[in-house]
Every structure is written in structure tokens, then in C-alpha cells.
Motif scaffolding. Structure first.
Motif, PDB file in Angstrom:
ATOM      1  N   ASP A   1       0.338  -0.822  -0.137  1.00  0.00           N
ATOM      2  CA  ASP A   1      -0.406   0.251   0.330  1.00  0.00           C
ATOM      3  C   ASP A   1       0.292   1.131   0.345  1.00  0.00           C
ATOM      4  N   TYR A   2       0.348   1.776  -0.544  1.00  0.00           N
ATOM      5  CA  TYR A   2       0.323   3.683  -0.203  1.00  0.00           C
ATOM      6  C   TYR A   2       0.501   3.857   0.796  1.00  0.00           C
ATOM      7  N   ARG A   3      -0.409   3.603   1.482  1.00  0.00           N
ATOM      8  CA  ARG A   3      -0.252   4.568   2.665  1.00  0.00           C
ATOM      9  C   ARG A   3       0.410   3.684   3.866  1.00  0.00           C
ATOM     10  N   LEU A   4       0.933   2.337   3.917  1.00  0.00           N
ATOM     11  CA  LEU A   4       1.876   2.313   5.018  1.00  0.00           C
ATOM     12  C   LEU A   4       3.226   2.993   4.943  1.00  0.00           C
TER      13      LEU A   4
ATOM     14  N   PRO B   1      -8.181  -1.924   6.857  1.00  0.00           N
ATOM     15  CA  PRO B   1      -8.125  -2.957   6.125  1.00  0.00           C
ATOM     16  C   PRO B   1      -8.847  -1.947   4.179  1.00  0.00           C
ATOM     17  N   LEU B   2      -8.715  -2.789   3.472  1.00  0.00           N
ATOM     18  CA  LEU B   2      -9.411  -2.069   1.919  1.00  0.00           C
ATOM     19  C   LEU B   2     -10.844  -2.476   1.512  1.00  0.00           C
ATOM     20  N   VAL B   3     -11.421  -1.154   1.440  1.00  0.00           N
ATOM     21  CA  VAL B   3     -12.383  -1.150   1.764  1.00  0.00           C
ATOM     22  C   VAL B   3     -13.012  -0.718   0.800  1.00  0.00           C
ATOM     23  N   PRO B   4     -13.745  -0.928  -0.603  1.00  0.00           N
ATOM     24  CA  PRO B   4     -13.585   0.317  -1.655  1.00  0.00           C
ATOM     25  C   PRO B   4     -14.870   0.886  -1.337  1.00  0.00           C
ATOM     26  N   PRO B   5     -14.803   2.096  -2.040  1.00  0.00           N
ATOM     27  CA  PRO B   5     -16.008   2.881  -2.180  1.00  0.00           C
ATOM     28  C   PRO B   5     -17.871   2.412  -2.231  1.00  0.00           C
ATOM     29  N   ALA B   6     -18.427   2.990  -1.915  1.00  0.00           N
ATOM     30  CA  ALA B   6     -19.900   1.869  -1.552  1.00  0.00           C
ATOM     31  C   ALA B   6     -20.611   2.999  -3.210  1.00  0.00           C
ATOM     32  N   ASP B   7     -21.052   2.339  -3.894  1.00  0.00           N
ATOM     33  CA  ASP B   7     -21.516   2.264  -5.625  1.00  0.00           C
ATOM     34  C   ASP B   7     -22.553   1.815  -6.425  1.00  0.00           C
ATOM     35  N   ALA B   8     -23.626   2.305  -5.158  1.00  0.00           N
ATOM     36  CA  ALA B   8     -24.838   0.988  -6.032  1.00  0.00           C
ATOM     37  C   ALA B   8     -24.994   1.367  -7.001  1.00  0.00           C
TER      38      ALA B   8
ATOM     39  N   ALA C   1     -13.482  -1.837  -8.577  1.00  0.00           N
ATOM     40  CA  ALA C   1     -13.339  -1.407  -7.237  1.00  0.00           C
ATOM     41  C   ALA C   1     -14.756  -2.687  -6.719  1.00  0.00           C
ATOM     42  N   SER C   2     -15.605  -2.972  -7.738  1.00  0.00           N
ATOM     43  CA  SER C   2     -16.952  -3.837  -6.824  1.00  0.00           C
ATOM     44  C   SER C   2     -15.730  -5.419  -7.173  1.00  0.00           C
ATOM     45  N   GLN C   3     -14.853  -5.627  -8.135  1.00  0.00           N
ATOM     46  CA  GLN C   3     -14.931  -6.871  -8.235  1.00  0.00           C
ATOM     47  C   GLN C   3     -13.418  -7.630  -6.685  1.00  0.00           C
ATOM     48  N   SER C   4     -13.494  -6.117  -6.245  1.00  0.00           N
ATOM     49  CA  SER C   4     -12.383  -6.618  -4.906  1.00  0.00           C
ATOM     50  C   SER C   4     -13.037  -6.415  -4.283  1.00  0.00           C
ATOM     51  N   LYS C   5     -14.353  -6.505  -3.660  1.00  0.00           N
ATOM     52  CA  LYS C   5     -14.924  -6.622  -2.392  1.00  0.00           C
ATOM     53  C   LYS C   5     -14.391  -8.538  -2.106  1.00  0.00           C
TER      54      LYS C   5
ATOM     55  N   PRO D   1      -1.514   5.465  -4.539  1.00  0.00           N
ATOM     56  CA  PRO D   1      -2.719   5.449  -4.387  1.00  0.00           C
ATOM     57  C   PRO D   1      -3.512   4.319  -4.904  1.00  0.00           C
ATOM     58  N   ASP D   2      -4.223   3.245  -4.265  1.00  0.00           N
ATOM     59  CA  ASP D   2      -4.768   1.960  -4.771  1.00  0.00           C
ATOM     60  C   ASP D   2      -6.449   2.645  -5.614  1.00  0.00           C
ATOM     61  N   LEU D   3      -6.410   2.770  -6.741  1.00  0.00           N
ATOM     62  CA  LEU D   3      -7.665   3.388  -7.032  1.00  0.00           C
ATOM     63  C   LEU D   3      -8.836   2.744  -6.994  1.00  0.00           C
ATOM     64  N   ARG D   4      -8.963   1.558  -6.828  1.00  0.00           N
ATOM     65  CA  ARG D   4     -10.080   0.799  -6.633  1.00  0.00           C
ATOM     66  C   ARG D   4     -10.459   1.494  -4.972  1.00  0.00           C
ATOM     67  N   TYR D   5      -9.778   1.730  -3.876  1.00  0.00           N
ATOM     68  CA  TYR D   5      -9.990   1.779  -3.149  1.00  0.00           C
ATOM     69  C   TYR D   5     -10.046   3.370  -2.652  1.00  0.00           C
ATOM     70  N   SER D   6     -10.724   4.001  -4.038  1.00  0.00           N
ATOM     71  CA  SER D   6     -10.856   5.895  -3.948  1.00  0.00           C
ATOM     72  C   SER D   6     -12.108   6.474  -3.276  1.00  0.00           C
ATOM     73  N   PRO D   7     -12.821   7.109  -3.074  1.00  0.00           N
ATOM     74  CA  PRO D   7     -13.853   8.028  -3.038  1.00  0.00           C
ATOM     75  C   PRO D   7     -14.037   8.393  -4.104  1.00  0.00           C
ATOM     76  N   MET D   8     -12.716   8.952  -4.846  1.00  0.00           N
ATOM     77  CA  MET D   8     -13.518   9.579  -6.033  1.00  0.00           C
ATOM     78  C   MET D   8     -14.094   9.086  -7.155  1.00  0.00           C
ATOM     79  N   ILE D   9     -13.245   8.098  -7.208  1.00  0.00           N
ATOM     80  CA  ILE D   9     -14.274   7.235  -8.502  1.00  0.00           C
ATOM     81  C   ILE D   9     -14.824   7.247  -8.804  1.00  0.00           C
ATOM     82  N   VAL D  10     -16.270   7.219  -7.525  1.00  0.00           N
ATOM     83  CA  VAL D  10     -17.340   7.284  -7.287  1.00  0.00           C
ATOM     84  C   VAL D  10     -18.107   8.429  -7.524  1.00  0.00           C
TER      85      VAL D  10
END
Length: 678
Positions: free
Chosen positions: A557-560, A582-589, A674-678, A625-634
Motif C-alpha cells: 500500500d501507498y499508505r503503509l 482494511p481495504l474497503v472499496p467505496p459504495a457504488d450502488a 473496485a466492485s471486483q475487489s470486495k 494510491p490504489d484507485l480501487r479504494y478511492s472515493p474519487m472514482i464514484v
């Protein structure tokens, strides 16, 4: 004569030969006895070898953390230098700190403001890999094209030179070297345009440019300016000028003080496809070559090319180790290199004469290197003539990348970080307008291939060209290597371990668990009469992006937290405990997955160069940053503001000139990932 007499005589001959070889070591070898570590590879021999032996096999179990220093997120794969009781470290975008070498306390820091000055993603997409020290000064080549000398005591600039203009498609992420009062600097950029590569020497005292050596020829309609031009021009054929070029020398330089020779490791050409770059064929010198020049003048002396007419990112920019070896029973000055192409080469350092080469990894592009030093190629590597894709080993990542090998004069072995990673390569796809089309090739950089995505630490005997021992490592991005006179070999790993081995046998004798991965190369130095070992932690540079899939099983991780870690016998420091978040993807209903749109987004993500920092298949590798877990993508507006408008430029994310339709394709792809990483 008795057996005992024969054995005694043999031992005596061996002892005399060892003494003779030691006496023949170049002058720079004696400079390292002080205990300082002034250059990327310690001295001009680039052996990444410390002559210090206080830390050795008998007391390695007492090696403990002496001190640590916290670094900011970002690139931290550089090799520090040590002198004057200080440790000099560069991280991020060419930021430099001077630390007390015995306790890690900050003395000064210098920020060249690359993030504010840079105009191109090229200037911010690669981490700086090192710096140099000479005569009370510290030298850095910034990614945006400046060469800066700093006072080692205060950190104040002594001089600054601009190597290339901000508008040029060039960047610099390799460490400068300082040999005999000359600052040697190259640059990158041959993967994106047909620039003309060069190497520049500056006076270390004044910053005055002393000479510049070009690695590919100039306009053939003009008279040849020097001997190098006369050698290069006949090897470029057809209507090539202005269409083909490259040859950037961004990483590897070595120096023999006795011969006054500087050795330059030269990179790939552009376009990759040789029929586009040089329509009439030819070897295209000095691409993928080792070139020896006179250090005082930059005048050409000799060359050796590892991949004639290269067209698959075959480079010779990997470190070049100088030593004196017993070849055919006689001491001989040699240059040793494991370039990308999977062979280990031993070359005469005086003349450039080929001595030997053997495979150190899986190789499909060539059968072997013949007695004249030329490869016996697999015809399929000339992919223009074959419509089907070719399974290329090693792939463009190389069997050995820029992370350095080490050599121990005591064991006579070279310790090489080796990767086994295959790729697929073929002719360009009709109608393709991506960067790969401009290169003239179709490349699948990291496909699913049996036996791929593996890495090793291999101890190699350069005289017999045989493996002495080997360890398979986690992931496929092996760290740089240090060898010491304490008969130890140290290397970091992607799983967050710094490991020590017995140099002769390869037996693991020590390890230290870090928080972040260790990709950078360790060094060893003496300060206040005590030996220390230092390494930076954190993933980044190429291994943080293009090779992310092979390291996905490990947290990079970039954050480590990233650190400067320094060890000594009976050290008493302790790293603070760290809980992996934890690595949590953003909510994207609102996401509705469409295979066709996903494929379009994946192509846009790859062709726009996002993967260099943010990872293959959007798997973050630690460089960004791992963009799968970025709130920017939604959030479409937020995503555009960051990616295209540069609102996070000062954080290291430059504005990218991506069309709006591509931008939305990329954002959609990241949402799917991101949805596939859940």
C-alpha cells in the motif's frame, strides 16, 4: 611429489593469485576503505560491496535496529549515501534529507520543488533512485531535468544546471555519479518519443558542462562530428532521421580510474518496431549497448551491444560491475552485466572484447550468444514478419531490472536479483491509436503464463558462468543487493523482510520484519568507529505499477509507513506497532457492469499510462494510491478535478491531458475493478 606437496603448492598458487587480483583492483576500490558510501554502488566499480567486516557471520544474530526515520508516502526505493558522519537520503520527488549517521536525527532537508515546477507526468511518474557525495557536496538529478549541488553541511545549493527543458519529453530518475570530480548524469524518455539520448558530465566544483556524449547519431546530411558518429551512422539505414531514435542512458555508469574510462549503459530505441525506426535495418548503435568513453573528454573508445537491432525494450541500463577476475588462469579486468535480456555477460573492460555469456533466466528471444558475442536469435522476435503473437521471455520488465546486483571480491560471486516474467509481443493492430501503436508493436506486458511472475536471488560464478546457489523470493520484484566483507549478502523482499545470507553458501542467517516492502538497495558504512547497515522501505517506481499483479498477494500500500531503517550490532531501537488498515472499496450502488465498456475502460487506462503509477489491472503496487479504494472514482467531478485539472499536483498527481471520453472510460473501469475487489 606427494599429494600433500601438490595440495600445498595449489594453495600457495591460489593465495598468490588472490594477492595479485587484490593488487589489480582499480584505484576507486581503495577509496571505499574509509567506511563512507559516496556513490550509488559505493565507488566506480559499482560492486555494491562494503569492505567493512565488523558485522559478520559470527555476530549477525546481534544485528538490531539502531534507529529509524519516518518518510512521507510515495517513492522510497532510492539508495542513500554516507559521508562526514551523515546519511543523505532522497525520497519522493527528489527531496533530500541529511541525517546524523549514528542516531538518525535530522540535520537539514532540501526540497527542489519538483511538484511545483514539473509540467509533464513524466517528471512525476517515476521515483528518484539515488544521489551522490563528493568533496563536501551532495548531488541530485531531479526528475524535471535539473542537476543540483548542495553543501553537505548546510543543505544550501552551491550550483544548479538545467540538463533539459521542461517542454522536452525527457525525465531523470536515475542516480547521478561523481567520479574524479565529474558529475555524470543521463536521462530517460525513449519509451515515449524518438528523442536523441545523451550523457552529460559537469564539473563538480563549478557546475560547468565539460562534455556531452550522444548515444544515437545526428542528422546524416551533416558531416560526422566525432568518432562516435562515424561508428553509429552506418548502423542506421533508410529514411530514419527524425523518425527513429532513443538510446537514453538513465541509470548505469561505472568508472575505472586506472584506465580513465567511463562506462555507459544505454537503453532502448523508439519506436520499438525497428522497421519504423530504421527502415533499412542495421544494428542501430548505440541502442542496448555498453559504451566506454574517456572520462576526461567523453571521447568514444569501444562498445559492445547486447541486443543488435533491439525492438522489445531490450536495454543495457542495468548496473555494470567492474572487477579483476582469473580468466584462463590470468588476472583480467572485466565488466560484468546482467541486462534485461536474460544473459549474464563478462566483457573485457579494457577493449570491450566479448568473453562469455550464459542464461540466468528463461529466454525465448535467443538460443545463445555465439563466440563473436552476437545472439543467435529466434526468428519470431522479428515480429513484423509473423502475424501471431510471440511468447517473449524475458518480457519488457527484464530478467534483471535497474535494482542492482552485488559482487564480493572475497567469494568471487555476483549476487543477482532475477525475475522470470513472460510477455506476449506482436505486430501493431491496424487502427490502434494508443501509445503502443506509436511504438509499432502490440505488447501484453504481464499475461497469465505458466511459470511467470517469479523472482530469485541467484549467486553466480562469473568465471565458470554457473549458478552457485539460488533462493526463490516472494513476488516478482526482487530488491537490490548488498555484499560485505563480513561474508554476508543482504536483500529486501516484497513481503516486508530484510534478509541476510551467508555469501558463499546462501544459507539464511538473519531477517528483520518491516512494515512496508523493501525494494531499495541496502548500504553499509562506518560512523564514529561503528559499522551500520541502512535501507529504505516502501514499494515504488516500476515495481509499484507495471509489476503490481505479481505482487498482489502482498500488501504494498501507498499508505503503509515508510522508513529509513539503520541497523548495528546491539542496536536498541524498536519500530512502533502498526495495524494494517482494511481495504474497503467505496459504495457504488449505481454501477451496472458491462463487459464491453469495461474492456474499453481497461484499454483507456493502459494506453493513458495510468498503470505506471497506479498498477497493472488497477492493482496498486505502492507507488501511488490504489484507485480501487478511492472515493474519487464514484464522483465524476472530483475525478476530473484530480486527474485532468491537477488539484492534487502538489501531492504528486500531475494533470494528465486525457480526453473527457477517455476519462469517463477510465473511471468506469476503476469502478468495476473496485466492485471486483470486495
Amino acid at each position: 611429489m606427494t599429494d600433500r606437496m601438490l595440495r600445498t603448492g595449489a594453495h600457495a598458487c591460489t593465495f598468490v593469485l588472490v594477492l595479485l587480483l587484490a593488487a589489480c583492483q582499480p584505484k576507486d576500490r581503495q577509496q571505499s576503505v574509509s567506511g563512507d558510501w559516496p556513490n550509488f554502488g559505493n565507488d566506480g566499480n559499482e560492486q555494491h560491496y562494503s569492505p567493512l567486516d565488523e558485522i559478520n557471520q559470527t555476530n549477525i544474530d546481534k544485528l538490531k535496529l539502531a534507529w529509524h526515520f519516518d518518510l512521507e508516502p510515495g517513492f522510497s526505493v532510492s539508495t542513500p549515501v554516507a559521508a562526514e558522519g551523515k546519511l543523505f537520503v532522497t525520497s519522493g520527488h527528489s527531496r533530500i534529507r541529511a541525517l546524523n549517521a549514528t542516531d538518525g536525527k535530522l540535520i537539514w532537508e532540501f526540497d527542489p520543488k519538483v511538484r511545483e515546477i514539473a509540467m509533464s507526468p513524466l517528471h512525476m511518474g517515476w521515483g528518484n533512485k539515488g544521489l551522490s557525495y563528493w568533496n563536501h557536496r551532495v548531488f541530485i538529478a531531479t526528475t524535471d531535468g535539473r542537476v543540483i549541488a548542495l553543501d553537505a553541511a548546510s543543505g544550501k545549493p552551491a550550483w544548479e544546471q538545467r540538463q533539459f527543458e521542461l517542454s522536452e519529453l525527457r525525465y531523470n530518475n536515475g542516480p547521478p555519479r561523481v567520479f574524479d570530480g565529474k558529475v555524470i548524469v543521463g536521462h530517460g524518455g525513449a519509451d515515449v518519443s524518438s528523442i536523441r539520448g545523451y550523457v552529460t558530465a559537469y564539473d563538480a566544483d563549478t557546475g560547468k558542462q565539460l562534455w556531452r556524449f550522444y548515444t544515437v547519431p545526428d542528422d546524416p546530411s551533416k558531416p560526422a562530428a566525432n568518432k562516435a558518429e562515424e561508428v553509429m551512422r552506418p548502423t542506421w539505414k533508410g529514411d530514419w532521421f527524425g523518425k527513429g531514435g532513443g538510446g537514453t542512458a538513465w541509470n548505469a555508469f561505472s568508472y575505472d580510474a586506472d584506465l580513465d574510462l567511463l562506462y555507459i549503459g544505454v537503453g532502448n530505441g523508439f519506436p520499438y518496431n525497428q522497421q519504423m525506426r530504421s527502415p533499412g535495418g542495421g544494428d542501430n548503435l548505440f541502442l542496448a549497448s555498453i559504451v566506454a568513453v574517456k572520462a576526461d573528454t567523453g571521447e568514444y573508445v569501444w562498445h559492445y551491444q547486447v541486443c543488435p537491432a533491439e525492438q522489445w525494450d531490450c536495454t543495457a541500463v542495468q548496473d555494470m560491475t567492474l572487477a579483476t577476475l582469473p580468466i584462463d588462469g590470468k588476472p583480467r579486468k572485466v565488466l560484468m552485466q546482467a541486462p534485461k535480456n536474460g544473459f549474464f555477460y563478462v566483457i573485457d573492460a579494457v577493449t570491450g572484447q566479448f568473453i562469455s555469456a550464459e542464461k540466468i533466466a528463461k529466454v525465448t528471444w535467443a538460443e545463445k550468444i555465439d563466440a563473436n558475442g552476437r545472439p543467435i536469435e529466434n526468428p519470431r522476435i522479428r515480429y513484423q514478419n509473423h502475424p501471431e503473437m510471440f511468447e517473449l521471455w524475458p518480457g519488457p520488465q527484464g530478467a534483471h531490472s535497474w535494482l542492482p546486483q552485488a559482487f564480493s571480491p572475497k567469494t568471487g560471486l555476483v549476487y543477482i536479483p532475477v525475475a522470470d516474467i513472460g510477455a506476449m509481443i506482436g505486430p501493431p493492430i491496424p487502427g490502434d491509436t494508443s501509445l503502443l501503436a506509436a511504438m509499432g508493436a502490440t505488447i501484453i506486458v504481464d499475461p497469465e503464463l505458466p511459470g511467470s511472475r517469479r523472482s530469485f536471488l541467484r549467486a553466480w560464478d562469473p568465471v565458470t558462468q554457473k549458478e552457485a546457489w539460488s533462493h526463490e523470493l516472494p513476488g516478482d520484484w526482487p530488491g537490490g543487493v548488498l555484499a560485505t566483507a563480513g561474508d554476508l549478502v543482504l536483500q529486501g523482499r516484497i513481503d516486508g523482510q530484510l534478509v541476510a545470507y551467508e555469501a558463499k553458501t546462501g544459507k539464511q542467517v538473519w531477517s528483520f520484519k518491516t512494515v512496508a516492502p523493501v525494494v531499495a538497495t541496502p548500504i553499509s558504512y562506518r560512523a564514529n568507529g561503528k559499522q551500520y547497515v541502512t535501507v529504505l522501505t516502501g514499494s515504488g517506481s516500476q515495481g509499484g505499477g507495471i509489476l503490481a499483479t505479481g505482487n498482489a498477494a502482498y500488501r504494498t500500500d501507498y499508505r503503509l509507513p515508510r522508513h529509513v531503517l539503520t541497523f548495528a550490532i546491539d542496536g536498541t531501537d524498536v519500530l512502533p506497532k502498526y495495524e494494517m488498515p482494511p481495504l474497503v472499496p467505496p459504495a457504488d450502488a449505481d454501477l451496472k457492469v458491462d463487459a464491453n465498456l469495461t474492456m474499453q475502460g481497461a484499454m483507456a487506462y493502459a494506453s493513458s499510462g495510468c498503470l505506471v503509477c497506479h498498477g497493472m489491472n488497477a492493482i496498486g503496487g505502492g507507488a501511488a494510491p490504489d484507485l480501487r479504494y478511492s472515493p474519487m472514482i464514484v464522483d465524476a467531478n472530483a475525478f476530473k478535478a484530480v486527474v485532468k485539472e491537477g488539484t492534487l499536483k502538489l501531492n504528486g498527481m500531475p494533470p494528465a491531458p486525457i480526453p473527457d471520453e477517455y476519462l469517463e472510460m477510465i473511471r468506469y473501469y476503476l469502478r468495476v475493478r473496485a466492485s471486483q475487489s470486495k
